[in-house]
Design an enzyme around this catalytic site. Sequence first.
Site, short mmCIF file in Angstrom:
data_model
loop_
_atom_site.label_atom_id
_atom_site.label_comp_id
_atom_site.label_asym_id
_atom_site.label_seq_id
_atom_site.Cartn_x
_atom_site.Cartn_y
_atom_site.Cartn_z
N GLY A 1 0.80 -1.23 0.00
CA GLY A 1 0.00 0.00 0.00
C GLY A 1 0.83 1.27 0.00
O GLY A 1 0.36 2.34 0.40
N GLU B 1 9.39 4.31 -5.35
CA GLU B 1 10.33 3.29 -5.84
C GLU B 1 11.78 3.67 -5.51
O GLU B 1 12.69 3.50 -6.33
CB GLU B 1 10.18 3.08 -7.35
CG GLU B 1 8.77 2.75 -7.81
CD GLU B 1 8.34 1.31 -7.56
OE1 GLU B 1 9.12 0.56 -6.94
OE2 GLU B 1 7.22 0.96 -7.95
N CYS C 1 0.04 -16.85 4.87
CA CYS C 1 -0.03 -17.72 6.05
C CYS C 1 -0.42 -16.93 7.30
O CYS C 1 -0.65 -17.52 8.36
CB CYS C 1 1.31 -18.41 6.28
SG CYS C 1 2.58 -17.31 6.93
#
Length: 197
Positions: free
Chosen positions: A14, A86, A145
């Site tokens: 996000g 980035e 998981c």
Amino acid sequence: MTKLYFFYGAMNSGKTTRILQCAYNYEEQGMKPIIMKPKIDTKGSDYIVSRIGSKRKVDFLIENKMNIYDIIVEKYTNVDLLIVDEAQFLTERQVNQLMDVVIDLHIPVMCYGLRTDFKGNSFPGAKRLLEIAHELTEIKNICECGHKAMFNVRMIDGKVQTEGDSVAIDGEGKVTYTAACARCFRLKTHHKFDNDK
Ligand SMILES: [Zn+2]
């Protein structure tokens, strides 16, 4: 105090949504944020696009050889905030230049990026940011998981990749990433941390 910030996380945590929200908040207060991004990323050309659908044009695309400090001095006035998307793809020198922007130009710099690539190794920009940023903030993401995702698994057409460059070029297939915890990362990529060398 003006600071250099590094917000880091795995893929799909996000980061872009946060950048768009942050820029919006500044503008709502009548302030001027500038968004930059290294040119190496091909994902959204000169737009940053969040997964929830909003997008925004990047003010400046940074090339590898460019001096970010000089760009700010020469091209912009009255900047209240510099955001770098980035940021893992910045060079080490460019991160040092961002520190000079903070110290000498008194502009806060918020960098967003990945900590590690799909092989579990550091990026030059992220490594330098982890070394010198005033504040480090982890943007948390959940592995399938349920544990905290820290790593990125690259897939081409759904097949897990363990070889290749840090930046995948679309063309040989559809490149996707999924964030994984350390255990699932090892399971999926057969990455050797140490135990089974
Ligand atoms: Zn997991």
